[in-house]
Design an enzyme around this catalytic site. Sequence first.
Site, PDB file in Angstrom:
ATOM      1  N   GLY A 161      53.388  29.964  64.982  1.00 32.93           N
ATOM      2  CA  GLY A 161      52.117  30.131  64.291  1.00 32.93           C
ATOM      3  C   GLY A 161      50.908  30.305  65.170  1.00 32.93           C
ATOM      4  CB  SER A 162      50.284  31.376  68.658  1.00 35.43           C
ATOM      5  OG  SER A 162      50.890  32.643  68.724  1.00 35.43           O
ATOM      6  CE  LYS A 214      65.146  42.307  52.733  1.00 32.28           C
ATOM      7  NZ  LYS A 214      64.783  43.369  53.692  1.00 32.28           N
ATOM      8  CG  MET A 235      60.384  36.576  63.304  1.00 32.18           C
ATOM      9  SD  MET A 235      59.485  37.908  64.135  1.00 32.18           S
ATOM     10  CE  MET A 235      60.812  38.656  65.047  1.00 32.18           C
ATOM     11  CB  ILE A 246      62.808  44.345  57.197  1.00 30.24           C
ATOM     12  CG1 ILE A 246      62.973  44.451  58.713  1.00 30.24           C
ATOM     13  CG2 ILE A 246      62.447  45.683  56.576  1.00 30.24           C
ATOM     14  CD1 ILE A 246      64.164  45.262  59.156  1.00 30.24           C
ATOM     15  CG  HIS A 260      55.522  45.839  66.931  1.00 30.05           C
ATOM     16  ND1 HIS A 260      56.718  45.240  66.598  1.00 30.05           N
ATOM     17  CD2 HIS A 260      55.771  46.646  67.975  1.00 30.05           C
ATOM     18  CE1 HIS A 260      57.656  45.683  67.421  1.00 30.05           C
ATOM     19  NE2 HIS A 260      57.111  46.539  68.261  1.00 30.05           N
TER      20      HIS A 260
END
Length: 186
Positions: A12-13, A65, A88, A90, A107
């Site tokens: 979580g940076s 999903k 992380m 899609i 990204h």
Amino acid sequence: MKTIAVFASGTGSNFAALTEFFGDERRGVRIAMLVCDHKDAPVVAKAHAANVPVFTLNYRDYANKAAAEAAIVAALPPVDLVVLAGFMRILGPTMLAAFPQRIVNLHPALLPSFPGRTGIEDALAYGVRVTGVTVHYVDAGVDSGTIIAQEPVRVLPTDSFATLAPRIHQVEHILLPTTVAALLAD
């Protein structure tokens, strides 16, 4: 006041950079929710400390999903933008349809070069002298959406992942909040 939802999977940076940047109410943006796919991820504690509501889910608890994404959509409050900051996974058609042209991703490479999970490692392996950070809209592909902003980062001859990644993250922590602010100012 504009609102965003932040999706993250790990430490979580970048979430912390967003909460710090938008902690000043004069910026006119509030983080309405954190969505995380790992209930024990360090980002969850950061969200609690920042008084940001959290929705966690385990994708394996859903039939597919689409069902997991439907649960996310149902849990989200109304937001102006969804920000993927180290999420992380899609996203599939369910999320993309719920937020058309309103999902952005961070990204750690200069797209279209080095898409996917290992952008920093791939740039090092290829031997580029410059890599960087990209913020882009999310589409149905992998890191293939329209580029919104990019910032280069020089790769030193002595760089390894351990030395390059922190410099990439420093740029991410500036580029992501300022890009989100610019998008919401329009």
